[in-house]
Write a protein that holds these residues in place. Structure first.
Motif, short mmCIF file in Angstrom:
data_model
loop_
_atom_site.label_atom_id
_atom_site.label_comp_id
_atom_site.label_asym_id
_atom_site.label_seq_id
_atom_site.Cartn_x
_atom_site.Cartn_y
_atom_site.Cartn_z
N ALA A 20 53.27 -65.91 26.14
CA ALA A 20 52.67 -66.63 27.21
C ALA A 20 51.92 -67.04 26.21
N ILE A 21 50.78 -66.14 25.81
CA ILE A 21 49.48 -66.21 25.37
C ILE A 21 49.70 -66.48 23.85
N ALA A 22 50.72 -65.95 23.12
CA ALA A 22 50.81 -67.20 21.61
C ALA A 22 50.97 -68.97 21.58
N ALA A 23 52.22 -68.68 22.76
CA ALA A 23 51.89 -70.32 22.84
C ALA A 23 51.19 -70.67 23.30
N LYS A 24 50.58 -70.32 23.57
CA LYS A 24 49.06 -71.00 24.32
C LYS A 24 48.22 -71.37 22.92
N TRP A 25 47.53 -70.25 22.14
CA TRP A 25 47.03 -70.29 21.09
C TRP A 25 47.14 -70.85 20.17
N ILE A 26 49.00 -70.78 19.80
CA ILE A 26 49.35 -72.21 18.92
C ILE A 26 49.10 -73.80 19.17
N SER A 27 48.90 -73.60 20.46
CA SER A 27 48.64 -75.26 20.58
C SER A 27 47.61 -75.56 21.01
N GLN A 32 46.06 -75.27 10.85
CA GLN A 32 45.61 -75.62 8.95
C GLN A 32 44.64 -75.23 8.72
N GLU A 33 43.36 -75.22 9.25
CA GLU A 33 42.37 -74.66 9.12
C GLU A 33 42.00 -73.42 9.75
N LEU A 34 43.66 -72.60 9.19
CA LEU A 34 42.96 -71.07 9.78
C LEU A 34 42.95 -70.41 8.36
N GLU A 35 41.74 -69.12 8.33
CA GLU A 35 41.64 -68.69 7.31
C GLU A 35 43.25 -68.47 6.63
N HIS A 36 42.95 -67.92 5.40
CA HIS A 36 44.44 -66.26 4.93
C HIS A 36 43.89 -65.36 5.34
N GLY A 37 44.77 -64.49 5.43
CA GLY A 37 45.21 -63.03 6.28
C GLY A 37 45.90 -62.49 7.63
N LYS A 38 45.50 -61.84 7.99
CA LYS A 38 45.43 -61.52 9.21
C LYS A 38 44.19 -62.16 10.40
N THR A 39 44.69 -62.27 11.02
CA THR A 39 44.10 -63.25 12.40
C THR A 39 44.21 -62.05 14.42
N ILE A 40 44.02 -61.56 14.59
CA ILE A 40 44.46 -61.39 16.01
C ILE A 40 44.13 -62.31 16.66
N ILE A 41 44.76 -61.67 17.16
CA ILE A 41 45.25 -63.16 19.35
C ILE A 41 44.47 -62.34 19.79
N ASP A 42 45.76 -60.75 20.37
CA ASP A 42 45.16 -60.00 21.16
C ASP A 42 45.71 -58.40 20.72
N GLY A 43 44.82 -58.16 19.89
CA GLY A 43 44.55 -56.94 19.17
C GLY A 43 45.81 -57.06 18.56
N GLU A 44 47.08 -55.22 18.24
CA GLU A 44 48.03 -55.50 18.06
C GLU A 44 48.88 -55.94 19.05
N GLU A 45 48.72 -56.24 19.74
CA GLU A 45 50.28 -56.85 20.52
C GLU A 45 50.22 -58.60 20.23
N ILE A 46 49.25 -58.81 19.38
CA ILE A 46 49.59 -60.28 19.24
C ILE A 46 48.41 -60.87 17.89
N PHE A 47 49.42 -60.79 16.75
CA PHE A 47 48.72 -61.39 15.92
C PHE A 47 49.23 -61.84 14.41
N ALA A 48 48.68 -63.07 14.02
CA ALA A 48 48.82 -63.73 13.04
C ALA A 48 48.30 -63.98 11.51
N ILE A 49 49.12 -63.90 10.57
CA ILE A 49 49.36 -64.15 9.70
C ILE A 49 49.47 -65.20 8.23
N LYS A 50 48.31 -65.17 8.06
CA LYS A 50 48.75 -66.73 6.99
C LYS A 50 48.65 -66.72 5.45
N GLU A 51 49.48 -66.53 4.92
CA GLU A 51 50.01 -66.76 3.43
C GLU A 51 50.74 -67.65 2.87
N THR A 52 49.87 -67.63 1.32
CA THR A 52 50.42 -69.16 0.45
C THR A 52 50.92 -68.22 -0.44
N LEU A 53 52.23 -68.29 -0.16
CA LEU A 53 53.27 -68.23 -1.40
C LEU A 53 54.35 -68.62 -2.12
#
Length: 149
Positions: A20-27, A32-53
């Motif tokens: 529920a927390i992740a879905a709200k964060w996504i919405s 697109q403007e998020l920085e590349h690399g790891k973004t902490i959403i809720d500690g190590e319980e929820i995080f995002a990784i943005k990469e160009t590969l």
């Protein structure tokens, strides 16, 4: 495995409290403007990784599976074809499970492909073996990791 649009993602908030927390964060985040690399959403319980590969050929993409985290795979640039097979149907372990990295790999053939692009999200649970990054182009991906327990 679930494939949905960003508009529908909050429908799956009932899967677990962290989802529920992740879905709200996504919405509510401009992904697109998020920085590349790891973004902490809720500690190590929820995080995002943005990469160009660079994408890879299907025969170079081995199925992977996780035990600790749900993967929400989002393709921000390009179109990602992702192989899928039920984890319980995979027989040939290529690399044993690493608790530290929460990943294992299979040499099995997949049974299905899904395409993730534009405003779509593919949600993979521990029951889902998957092989992302199948493309003939460079991809910008966002993977949100959601702790299962």
């Amino acid at each position: 495995m679930i494939l949905c649009t960003f508009d529908e993602i909050e429908n799956y908030a009932c899967l677990n409290p962290r989802f529920a927390i992740a879905a709200k964060w996504i919405s509510s985040t401009n992904l697109q403007e998020l920085e590349h690399g790891k973004t902490i959403i809720d500690g190590e319980e929820i995080f995002a990784i943005k990469e160009t590969l660079h994408g890879r050929k299907a025969d170079k993409a081995n199925l992977e599976a996780h035990k600790k985290y749900i993967d929400v795979q989002i393709c921000l640039k390009g179109k990602d074809s992702i192989k899928w097979k039920a984890n319980s149907e995979c027989d040939t372990i290529l690399q044993s499970y690493s608790d530290e990295n929460d990943i294992m790999f299979y040499a099995d053939k997949s049974v299905q492909y899904i395409e993730v692009y534009a405003d779509k999200a593919a949600i993979f649970f521990p029951e889902d073996a998957h092989a992302p990054l199948i493309a003939d182009e460079e991809l910008t991906k966002l993977v949100i990791k959601i702790l299962v327990n």
